[in-house]
Design an enzyme around this catalytic site. Sequence first.
Site, PDB file in Angstrom:
ATOM      1  N   ASN A  72     -20.913 -11.220 -32.102  1.00 38.58           N
ATOM      2  CA  ASN A  72     -21.086 -10.669 -30.765  1.00 38.58           C
ATOM      3  C   ASN A  72     -22.190  -9.611 -30.758  1.00 38.58           C
ATOM      4  O   ASN A  72     -22.404  -8.910 -31.739  1.00 38.58           O
ATOM      5  CB  ASN A  72     -19.771 -10.130 -30.187  1.00 38.58           C
ATOM      6  CG  ASN A  72     -19.089  -9.064 -31.012  1.00 38.58           C
ATOM      7  OD1 ASN A  72     -19.020  -9.149 -32.240  1.00 38.58           O
ATOM      8  ND2 ASN A  72     -18.546  -8.064 -30.343  1.00 38.58           N
TER       9      ASN A  72
ATOM     10  N   GLU B  14     -19.410 -16.849 -30.217  1.00 38.00           N
ATOM     11  CA  GLU B  14     -19.514 -18.297 -30.055  1.00 38.00           C
ATOM     12  C   GLU B  14     -20.794 -18.671 -29.314  1.00 38.00           C
ATOM     13  O   GLU B  14     -21.452 -19.661 -29.647  1.00 38.00           O
ATOM     14  CB  GLU B  14     -18.302 -18.834 -29.274  1.00 38.00           C
ATOM     15  CG  GLU B  14     -16.959 -18.521 -29.910  1.00 38.00           C
ATOM     16  CD  GLU B  14     -16.335 -17.210 -29.436  1.00 38.00           C
ATOM     17  OE1 GLU B  14     -15.109 -17.156 -29.350  1.00 38.00           O
ATOM     18  OE2 GLU B  14     -17.078 -16.232 -29.169  1.00 38.00           O
TER      19      GLU B  14
END
Length: 150
Positions: free
Chosen positions: A44, A57
């Site tokens: 992140n 992701e």
Amino acid sequence: MTDTRDALIDAARDAASRAYAPYSGFHVGAALLLKNGDVVTGANVENASYGLTLCAETTAVAKIANEGWIGELVEVAIVGGRPEGDTLIGSDPVNPCGRCRQILNEAAERSKTDILVHCASGDGGAVATYRLSELLPAAFGPKDLGMIPD
């Protein structure tokens, strides 16, 4: 399956160590397994304008898309927790947010695979494994636009 799962979780945990999360203090790593056996990771990346923050992701899927591998995804591991020294703390598995489920669905549909998603806790004590279709039932994606032939 457990060996692959554990290797992916380890790769996701390593990616989480490189997260840029000065605002939440919550580090997330993702590891994507491709059809050829390669593993691509992401972490992140937060931003002072919170809406511009990128999830682990999303960064990993962007990497495979940039390399032309968007149709190669077969499995994913996600790990998250608060850093404490060289480890992550947190005993609950971290699940992908709604946006990430949609991002993963794009790659999964391109791969023509109902991918496995391994969600792990920061401390490594808990893992929950799902098919993406369980996490995002009745997903909207390329197939709905006639982009993926049956």
